[in-house]
Scaffold this motif. Sequence first.
Motif, PDB file in Angstrom:
ATOM      1  N   ARG A  31      26.376  41.862 -25.952  1.00 44.83           N
ATOM      2  CA  ARG A  31      27.754  41.800 -26.470  1.00 44.83           C
ATOM      3  C   ARG A  31      28.818  41.546 -25.398  1.00 44.83           C
ATOM      4  O   ARG A  31      30.001  41.555 -25.704  1.00 44.83           O
ATOM      5  CB  ARG A  31      28.107  43.064 -27.256  1.00 44.83           C
ATOM      6  CG  ARG A  31      27.296  43.235 -28.499  1.00 44.83           C
ATOM      7  CD  ARG A  31      27.844  44.379 -29.355  1.00 44.83           C
ATOM      8  NE  ARG A  31      26.854  44.768 -30.321  1.00 44.83           N
ATOM      9  CZ  ARG A  31      26.131  45.865 -30.255  1.00 44.83           C
ATOM     10  NH1 ARG A  31      26.304  46.713 -29.270  1.00 44.83           N
ATOM     11  NH2 ARG A  31      25.243  46.142 -31.178  1.00 44.83           N
ATOM     12  N   ARG A  32      28.413  41.327 -24.165  1.00 43.47           N
ATOM     13  CA  ARG A  32      29.406  40.996 -23.136  1.00 43.47           C
ATOM     14  C   ARG A  32      29.957  39.607 -23.414  1.00 43.47           C
ATOM     15  O   ARG A  32      29.204  38.654 -23.606  1.00 43.47           O
ATOM     16  CB  ARG A  32      28.792  40.998 -21.742  1.00 43.47           C
ATOM     17  CG  ARG A  32      28.405  42.344 -21.239  1.00 43.47           C
ATOM     18  CD  ARG A  32      29.633  43.056 -20.652  1.00 43.47           C
ATOM     19  NE  ARG A  32      29.317  44.406 -20.270  1.00 43.47           N
ATOM     20  CZ  ARG A  32      29.010  44.788 -19.050  1.00 43.47           C
ATOM     21  NH1 ARG A  32      28.994  43.928 -18.067  1.00 43.47           N
ATOM     22  NH2 ARG A  32      28.742  46.043 -18.804  1.00 43.47           N
ATOM     23  N   GLN A  33      31.255  39.495 -23.434  1.00 42.00           N
ATOM     24  CA  GLN A  33      31.917  38.205 -23.582  1.00 42.00           C
ATOM     25  C   GLN A  33      32.174  37.648 -22.180  1.00 42.00           C
ATOM     26  O   GLN A  33      32.653  38.372 -21.307  1.00 42.00           O
ATOM     27  CB  GLN A  33      33.245  38.351 -24.324  1.00 42.00           C
ATOM     28  CG  GLN A  33      33.105  38.769 -25.765  1.00 42.00           C
ATOM     29  CD  GLN A  33      32.543  37.655 -26.631  1.00 42.00           C
ATOM     30  OE1 GLN A  33      32.667  36.475 -26.345  1.00 42.00           O
ATOM     31  NE2 GLN A  33      31.894  38.052 -27.725  1.00 42.00           N
TER      32      GLN A  33
ATOM     33  N   MET B 127      31.742  32.529 -24.787  1.00 42.04           N
ATOM     34  CA  MET B 127      30.309  32.711 -24.887  1.00 42.04           C
ATOM     35  C   MET B 127      30.026  34.198 -24.770  1.00 42.04           C
ATOM     36  O   MET B 127      30.779  34.937 -24.158  1.00 42.04           O
ATOM     37  CB  MET B 127      29.593  31.870 -23.836  1.00 42.04           C
ATOM     38  CG  MET B 127      29.302  32.531 -22.514  1.00 42.04           C
ATOM     39  SD  MET B 127      28.607  31.439 -21.283  1.00 42.04           S
ATOM     40  CE  MET B 127      30.074  31.122 -20.336  1.00 42.04           C
ATOM     41  N   ARG B 128      28.896  34.608 -25.353  1.00 42.09           N
ATOM     42  CA  ARG B 128      28.532  36.021 -25.295  1.00 42.09           C
ATOM     43  C   ARG B 128      27.054  36.155 -24.976  1.00 42.09           C
ATOM     44  O   ARG B 128      26.268  35.264 -25.239  1.00 42.09           O
ATOM     45  CB  ARG B 128      28.845  36.714 -26.613  1.00 42.09           C
ATOM     46  CG  ARG B 128      27.971  36.261 -27.754  1.00 42.09           C
ATOM     47  CD  ARG B 128      28.369  36.914 -29.080  1.00 42.09           C
ATOM     48  NE  ARG B 128      27.666  36.279 -30.168  1.00 42.09           N
ATOM     49  CZ  ARG B 128      26.512  36.698 -30.672  1.00 42.09           C
ATOM     50  NH1 ARG B 128      25.932  37.769 -30.175  1.00 42.09           N
ATOM     51  NH2 ARG B 128      25.927  36.062 -31.657  1.00 42.09           N
ATOM     52  N   ILE B 129      26.711  37.294 -24.410  1.00 43.92           N
ATOM     53  CA  ILE B 129      25.315  37.623 -24.176  1.00 43.92           C
ATOM     54  C   ILE B 129      24.825  38.300 -25.445  1.00 43.92           C
ATOM     55  O   ILE B 129      25.421  39.264 -25.921  1.00 43.92           O
ATOM     56  CB  ILE B 129      25.149  38.514 -22.930  1.00 43.92           C
ATOM     57  CG1 ILE B 129      25.660  37.765 -21.694  1.00 43.92           C
ATOM     58  CG2 ILE B 129      23.694  38.931 -22.761  1.00 43.92           C
ATOM     59  CD1 ILE B 129      25.672  38.563 -20.427  1.00 43.92           C
TER      60      ILE B 129
ATOM     61  N   THR C  70      25.617  26.468 -27.732  1.00 38.63           N
ATOM     62  CA  THR C  70      26.301  27.318 -28.710  1.00 38.63           C
ATOM     63  C   THR C  70      25.556  28.636 -28.887  1.00 38.63           C
ATOM     64  O   THR C  70      24.342  28.712 -28.686  1.00 38.63           O
ATOM     65  CB  THR C  70      26.420  26.621 -30.076  1.00 38.63           C
ATOM     66  OG1 THR C  70      25.098  26.445 -30.608  1.00 38.63           O
ATOM     67  CG2 THR C  70      27.133  25.286 -29.964  1.00 38.63           C
ATOM     68  N   ASP C  71      26.288  29.682 -29.288  1.00 35.83           N
ATOM     69  CA  ASP C  71      25.657  30.978 -29.519  1.00 35.83           C
ATOM     70  C   ASP C  71      24.574  30.883 -30.583  1.00 35.83           C
ATOM     71  O   ASP C  71      23.519  31.496 -30.453  1.00 35.83           O
ATOM     72  CB  ASP C  71      26.701  32.020 -29.924  1.00 35.83           C
ATOM     73  CG  ASP C  71      27.521  32.526 -28.746  1.00 35.83           C
ATOM     74  OD1 ASP C  71      27.174  32.220 -27.590  1.00 35.83           O
ATOM     75  OD2 ASP C  71      28.517  33.235 -28.986  1.00 35.83           O
TER      76      ASP C  71
ATOM     77  N   GLU D 238      21.624  35.340 -20.147  1.00 36.12           N
ATOM     78  CA  GLU D 238      20.796  35.840 -21.249  1.00 36.12           C
ATOM     79  C   GLU D 238      19.403  36.211 -20.747  1.00 36.12           C
ATOM     80  O   GLU D 238      18.843  37.242 -21.144  1.00 36.12           O
ATOM     81  CB  GLU D 238      20.705  34.785 -22.355  1.00 36.12           C
ATOM     82  CG  GLU D 238      20.153  35.293 -23.656  1.00 36.12           C
ATOM     83  CD  GLU D 238      21.089  36.230 -24.393  1.00 36.12           C
ATOM     84  OE1 GLU D 238      20.583  37.232 -24.951  1.00 36.12           O
ATOM     85  OE2 GLU D 238      22.313  35.986 -24.435  1.00 36.12           O
ATOM     86  N   LEU D 239      18.848  35.403 -19.866  1.00 37.66           N
ATOM     87  CA  LEU D 239      17.523  35.688 -19.310  1.00 37.66           C
ATOM     88  C   LEU D 239      17.534  36.978 -18.491  1.00 37.66           C
ATOM     89  O   LEU D 239      16.635  37.816 -18.621  1.00 37.66           O
ATOM     90  CB  LEU D 239      17.047  34.510 -18.454  1.00 37.66           C
ATOM     91  CG  LEU D 239      16.659  33.249 -19.219  1.00 37.66           C
ATOM     92  CD1 LEU D 239      16.609  32.041 -18.289  1.00 37.66           C
ATOM     93  CD2 LEU D 239      15.324  33.444 -19.926  1.00 37.66           C
ATOM     94  N   VAL D 240      18.542  37.148 -17.658  1.00 38.98           N
ATOM     95  CA  VAL D 240      18.647  38.371 -16.860  1.00 38.98           C
ATOM     96  C   VAL D 240      18.862  39.574 -17.775  1.00 38.98           C
ATOM     97  O   VAL D 240      18.220  40.618 -17.611  1.00 38.98           O
ATOM     98  CB  VAL D 240      19.793  38.265 -15.822  1.00 38.98           C
ATOM     99  CG1 VAL D 240      20.052  39.613 -15.161  1.00 38.98           C
ATOM    100  CG2 VAL D 240      19.467  37.215 -14.770  1.00 38.98           C
ATOM    101  N   SER D 241      19.724  39.437 -18.748  1.00 37.75           N
ATOM    102  CA  SER D 241      20.001  40.530 -19.670  1.00 37.75           C
ATOM    103  C   SER D 241      18.749  41.002 -20.391  1.00 37.75           C
ATOM    104  O   SER D 241      18.571  42.191 -20.656  1.00 37.75           O
ATOM    105  CB  SER D 241      21.057  40.096 -20.695  1.00 37.75           C
ATOM    106  OG  SER D 241      21.390  41.163 -21.554  1.00 37.75           O
ATOM    107  N   ARG D 242      17.854  40.064 -20.689  1.00 38.22           N
ATOM    108  CA  ARG D 242      16.620  40.400 -21.404  1.00 38.22           C
ATOM    109  C   ARG D 242      15.517  40.906 -20.472  1.00 38.22           C
ATOM    110  O   ARG D 242      14.433  41.219 -20.918  1.00 38.22           O
ATOM    111  CB  ARG D 242      16.142  39.195 -22.204  1.00 38.22           C
ATOM    112  CG  ARG D 242      17.073  38.914 -23.380  1.00 38.22           C
ATOM    113  CD  ARG D 242      16.765  37.613 -24.048  1.00 38.22           C
ATOM    114  NE  ARG D 242      17.758  37.286 -25.044  1.00 38.22           N
ATOM    115  CZ  ARG D 242      17.538  37.260 -26.358  1.00 38.22           C
ATOM    116  NH1 ARG D 242      16.340  37.544 -26.831  1.00 38.22           N
ATOM    117  NH2 ARG D 242      18.500  36.948 -27.186  1.00 38.22           N
ATOM    118  N   GLY D 243      15.792  40.945 -19.172  1.00 41.70           N
ATOM    119  CA  GLY D 243      14.872  41.597 -18.254  1.00 41.70           C
ATOM    120  C   GLY D 243      14.065  40.724 -17.327  1.00 41.70           C
ATOM    121  O   GLY D 243      13.154  41.224 -16.647  1.00 41.70           O
ATOM    122  N   CYS D 244      14.347  39.435 -17.247  1.00 42.35           N
ATOM    123  CA  CYS D 244      13.584  38.586 -16.316  1.00 42.35           C
ATOM    124  C   CYS D 244      13.665  39.156 -14.904  1.00 42.35           C
ATOM    125  O   CYS D 244      14.720  39.609 -14.460  1.00 42.35           O
ATOM    126  CB  CYS D 244      14.125  37.164 -16.313  1.00 42.35           C
ATOM    127  SG  CYS D 244      13.633  36.199 -17.736  1.00 42.35           S
TER     128      CYS D 244
END
Length: 186
Positions: free
Chosen positions: A10-12, A1-3, A25-26, A60-66
């Motif tokens: 792009r972190r795997q 899975m990736r962010i 799924t991605d 994904e939520l944290v990566s996007r700034g939540c």
Amino acid sequence: MRIIRGKYQRRQIVAPTNLPVRPTTDMAKESLFNILENYYDFEEIEALDLFAGTGNISYELVSRGCTKVVSVDIDQGCVKFIRETASKLDMKELLVVRSDVYRFVANNKTQYDLIFADPPYDNVDYGQLVEAIFENNLLRENGMFVLEHSKRINFEEHSHFIEQRHYGKVNFTFFAQTIEETEEEI
């Protein structure tokens, strides 16, 4: 899975093969977040990830700034993996809770802007889960609840239903808590 996007783009992330999960799924995750971007500025919301599994949606939520993401799962291996991954990536916004989802929903008093749930397809009463979210008032005004489920489930008649989307074998149903509903309850 990736962010897919954001700070950790792009972190795997490689989950252990022994976890009892079926990660989103991605392709489906990317489609989901494309929809959610039309509703939210992620840097202004708090989210809840139920049946978090590998933590795929939470990352994904944290990566996007939540500003805050709470991940709930009952499996000790899943909880351990999410905590370890969050620590490695220095995700201070991610809180991991080991709990039965229904017990957590019934006892939680915090409201969220976005709730995502990806329960086991064959081992859950979807209707009970949806009702528990709204009965326990877990969504803020204009909050959204997204349920991932198998294609045999249909919620079009539910009073909080917005829409359903299909991506291969993955189905998302979107529910909302509108301002009008909140005002009627007061």
